[in-house]
Design a protein around this motif. Structure first.
Motif, PDB file in Angstrom:
ATOM      1  N   ALA A 182       2.440 -19.680  25.730  1.00 28.47           N
ATOM      2  CA  ALA A 182       2.310 -18.912  24.606  1.00 28.47           C
ATOM      3  C   ALA A 182       1.514 -17.908  24.783  1.00 28.47           C
ATOM      4  O   ALA A 182       1.631 -16.614  24.255  1.00 28.47           O
ATOM      5  N   ALA A 183       0.315 -18.163  25.340  1.00 28.05           N
ATOM      6  CA  ALA A 183      -0.665 -17.263  25.414  1.00 28.05           C
ATOM      7  C   ALA A 183      -0.032 -16.018  26.393  1.00 28.05           C
ATOM      8  O   ALA A 183      -0.616 -14.736  26.217  1.00 28.05           O
ATOM      9  N   ALA A 184       0.515 -16.458  27.430  1.00 25.06           N
ATOM     10  CA  ALA A 184       1.084 -15.252  28.345  1.00 25.06           C
ATOM     11  C   ALA A 184       1.969 -14.412  27.730  1.00 25.06           C
ATOM     12  O   ALA A 184       1.993 -13.048  27.851  1.00 25.06           O
ATOM     13  N   ILE A 185       2.920 -14.977  26.827  1.00 25.53           N
ATOM     14  CA  ILE A 185       3.869 -14.327  26.253  1.00 25.53           C
ATOM     15  C   ILE A 185       3.327 -13.296  25.131  1.00 25.53           C
ATOM     16  O   ILE A 185       3.677 -12.235  25.184  1.00 25.53           O
ATOM     17  N   VAL A 186       2.374 -13.904  24.531  1.00 28.83           N
ATOM     18  CA  VAL A 186       1.581 -12.965  23.353  1.00 28.83           C
ATOM     19  C   VAL A 186       0.875 -11.873  24.161  1.00 28.83           C
ATOM     20  O   VAL A 186       0.874 -10.677  23.764  1.00 28.83           O
ATOM     21  N   GLY A 187       0.213 -11.946  25.362  1.00 24.57           N
ATOM     22  CA  GLY A 187      -0.540 -11.369  26.187  1.00 24.57           C
ATOM     23  C   GLY A 187       0.512  -9.946  26.641  1.00 24.57           C
ATOM     24  O   GLY A 187      -0.009  -8.957  26.403  1.00 24.57           O
ATOM     25  N   LEU A 188       1.449 -10.365  27.056  1.00 23.52           N
ATOM     26  CA  LEU A 188       2.398  -9.341  27.498  1.00 23.52           C
ATOM     27  C   LEU A 188       2.766  -8.361  26.439  1.00 23.52           C
ATOM     28  O   LEU A 188       2.878  -7.183  26.322  1.00 23.52           O
ATOM     29  N   ALA A 248       5.720 -10.163  38.830  1.00 23.15           N
ATOM     30  CA  ALA A 248       6.083  -9.270  37.890  1.00 23.15           C
ATOM     31  C   ALA A 248       4.681  -8.962  36.903  1.00 23.15           C
ATOM     32  O   ALA A 248       4.490  -8.001  36.294  1.00 23.15           O
ATOM     33  N   TRP A 249       3.942 -10.073  36.798  1.00 27.09           N
ATOM     34  CA  TRP A 249       2.722  -9.988  36.081  1.00 27.09           C
ATOM     35  C   TRP A 249       1.812  -8.939  36.733  1.00 27.09           C
ATOM     36  O   TRP A 249       1.278  -7.778  36.136  1.00 27.09           O
ATOM     37  N   ALA A 250       1.761  -9.095  38.168  1.00 26.93           N
ATOM     38  CA  ALA A 250       0.729  -8.044  38.843  1.00 26.93           C
ATOM     39  C   ALA A 250       1.174  -6.540  38.570  1.00 26.93           C
ATOM     40  O   ALA A 250       0.641  -5.573  38.388  1.00 26.93           O
ATOM     41  N   SER A 251       2.630  -6.442  38.848  1.00 27.20           N
ATOM     42  CA  SER A 251       3.320  -4.943  38.446  1.00 27.20           C
ATOM     43  C   SER A 251       3.009  -4.672  37.125  1.00 27.20           C
ATOM     44  O   SER A 251       2.973  -3.303  36.890  1.00 27.20           O
ATOM     45  N   ALA A 252       2.754  -5.371  36.190  1.00 26.82           N
ATOM     46  CA  ALA A 252       2.671  -4.881  34.867  1.00 26.82           C
ATOM     47  C   ALA A 252       0.939  -4.688  34.418  1.00 26.82           C
ATOM     48  O   ALA A 252       0.812  -4.628  33.236  1.00 26.82           O
ATOM     49  N   GLY A 253       0.260  -5.264  35.490  1.00 31.16           N
ATOM     50  CA  GLY A 253      -1.035  -4.929  35.405  1.00 31.16           C
ATOM     51  C   GLY A 253      -1.825  -6.074  34.834  1.00 31.16           C
ATOM     52  O   GLY A 253      -2.932  -6.216  34.167  1.00 31.16           O
ATOM     53  N   LEU A 254      -1.178  -7.409  34.478  1.00 31.03           N
ATOM     54  CA  LEU A 254      -1.558  -8.339  34.009  1.00 31.03           C
ATOM     55  C   LEU A 254      -2.129  -9.296  34.661  1.00 31.03           C
ATOM     56  O   LEU A 254      -1.792  -9.623  35.891  1.00 31.03           O
ATOM     57  N   PRO A 255      -3.103 -10.445  34.440  1.00 32.10           N
ATOM     58  CA  PRO A 255      -3.612 -11.313  35.313  1.00 32.10           C
ATOM     59  C   PRO A 255      -2.676 -12.421  35.481  1.00 32.10           C
ATOM     60  O   PRO A 255      -1.581 -12.826  34.749  1.00 32.10           O
ATOM     61  N   ALA A 256      -2.489 -12.900  36.791  1.00 28.38           N
ATOM     62  CA  ALA A 256      -1.629 -13.952  37.226  1.00 28.38           C
ATOM     63  C   ALA A 256      -2.102 -15.166  36.478  1.00 28.38           C
ATOM     64  O   ALA A 256      -3.052 -15.660  36.019  1.00 28.38           O
ATOM     65  N   PRO A 257      -0.890 -16.135  36.319  1.00 26.10           N
ATOM     66  CA  PRO A 257      -0.927 -17.314  35.648  1.00 26.10           C
ATOM     67  C   PRO A 257      -2.123 -18.355  36.491  1.00 26.10           C
ATOM     68  O   PRO A 257      -2.130 -18.018  37.612  1.00 26.10           O
ATOM     69  N   ARG A 258      -2.896 -19.063  35.777  1.00 26.37           N
ATOM     70  CA  ARG A 258      -4.232 -19.697  36.455  1.00 26.37           C
ATOM     71  C   ARG A 258      -3.399 -21.145  37.123  1.00 26.37           C
ATOM     72  O   ARG A 258      -2.087 -21.371  36.733  1.00 26.37           O
ATOM     73  N   PRO A 259      -4.032 -21.540  37.800  1.00 25.54           N
ATOM     74  CA  PRO A 259      -3.555 -22.739  38.982  1.00 25.54           C
ATOM     75  C   PRO A 259      -3.075 -23.998  37.732  1.00 25.54           C
ATOM     76  O   PRO A 259      -4.037 -24.260  36.928  1.00 25.54           O
ATOM     77  N   TRP A 260      -2.175 -24.683  38.170  1.00 21.86           N
ATOM     78  CA  TRP A 260      -1.646 -25.744  37.359  1.00 21.86           C
ATOM     79  C   TRP A 260      -2.739 -27.029  37.028  1.00 21.86           C
ATOM     80  O   TRP A 260      -2.817 -27.430  36.036  1.00 21.86           O
ATOM     81  N   ARG A 261      -3.255 -27.052  38.074  1.00 18.80           N
ATOM     82  CA  ARG A 261      -4.483 -28.172  38.107  1.00 18.80           C
ATOM     83  C   ARG A 261      -5.446 -27.860  37.203  1.00 18.80           C
ATOM     84  O   ARG A 261      -6.216 -28.735  35.974  1.00 18.80           O
TER      85      ARG A 261
END
Length: 281
Positions: free
Chosen positions: A186-192, A254-267
């Motif tokens: 949810a945070a990633a969607i709102v962030g983009l 795609a996140w890096a290409s858009a200048g956005l941080p990569a998702p954090r590790p699942w753990r």
């Protein structure tokens, strides 16, 4: 002020989208509020909104094998209706899709533009939905996988429940994917949306990879339980109507290409979810 419309607001991801969007001008619509297969109703609902986030979906993977027309109505026709209405009204659409659009035979993470090749009915209907959505250049597809969270049934909460009911649980080792906290998605969607990232396809999963067995052991360990209570097995022990992709790891270029941080590790995400009580049954 930006006006947001969230469909599927009663689901696990929908609830977390509303948490992330708290304080903004949001219209939340549950399945009871809006039938996404009704094009006229969808047009009326979208009117006056700047952003549409489609978290509505037919997600009963096994039931879809015998009810593919019903799944197609929601996952494809409904998604297309929302995309058409958003384009007509000049709104931006973010449509949530799935790893099931791939066949699971890869050995390295699937790129965003890898060819779709679904194994079963659910994947076919979601792939068709992506195609209908992406006819509109302003639309965005965010694929996710292995979602868990505070609201609704999911693997992580099931493991916590079973831990209180059984001495041991058997979990498959031969399906590999990316456990993903719905709050992070949810945070990633709102962030983009907040940075007006380019339209297209993004993979909204936490980073890294794990088998369901690995995930279950991490849930036990993070909950202060003995991970040795999780026993390994394989998919032959759990025959289901719908085939499961054996490898569902998605790439995040795609996140890096858009200048956005990569998702954090699942753990890391799992530890945060447990700390916040998101897995409490």
């Amino acid at each position: 002020m930006t006006r947001y419309l969230v469909t599927g607001a009663g689901g696990m991801l929908g609830h977390d989208l509303l948490r992330i969007l708290a304080g903004r001008d949001v219209t939340p619509l549950t399945r009871a509020d809006l039938d996404v297969t009704d094009a006229a109703a969808v047009r009326d609902a979208v009117t006056g909104h700047d952003v549409v986030i489609n978290a509505a979906a037919y997600t009963a993977v096994d039931d879809a094998e015998s009810h593919e027309a019903d799944a197609f109505a929601v996952n494809a026709t409904g998604a297309g209706n929302l995309a058409d209405a958003a384009a007509e009204h000049g709104a931006r659409l973010v449509h949530v899709s799935t790893d099931y659009v791939f066949d699971g035979t890869a050995t390295t993470p699937y790129a965003e533009h890898a060819p779709r090749d679904p194994l079963g009915a659910y994947g076919r209907t979601k792939a068709a939905g992506e195609e209908l959505v992406l006819r509109h250049p302003s639309s965005t597809v965010v694929r996710t996988a292995w979602l868990y969270g505070a609201d609704g049934a999911n693997f992580a909460r099931t493991m916590r429940r079973l831990a209180g009911e059984r001495d041991t649980v058997s979990v498959v080792t031969d399906q590999v994917g990316q456990p993903t906290w719905s709050r992070d998605l949810a945070a990633a969607i709102v962030g983009l949306l907040d940075v007006d990232a380019p339209a297209g396809i993004y993979h909204g999963t936490n980073a890294g990879s794990a088998s369901w067995f690995d995930f279950a052991r991490a849930i036990f360990e993070g909950s202060g339980l003995d991970p040795a209570r999780v026993l390994p097995t394989d998919s032959a022990a759990f025959v289901r109507p719908a085939p499961r992709p054996s490898y569902s790891v998605l790439g995040h270029d795609a996140w890096a290409s858009a200048g956005l941080p990569a998702p954090r590790p699942w753990r890391e995400a799992l530890r945060a979810a447990i700390a916040e009580g998101a897995l409490t049954a």
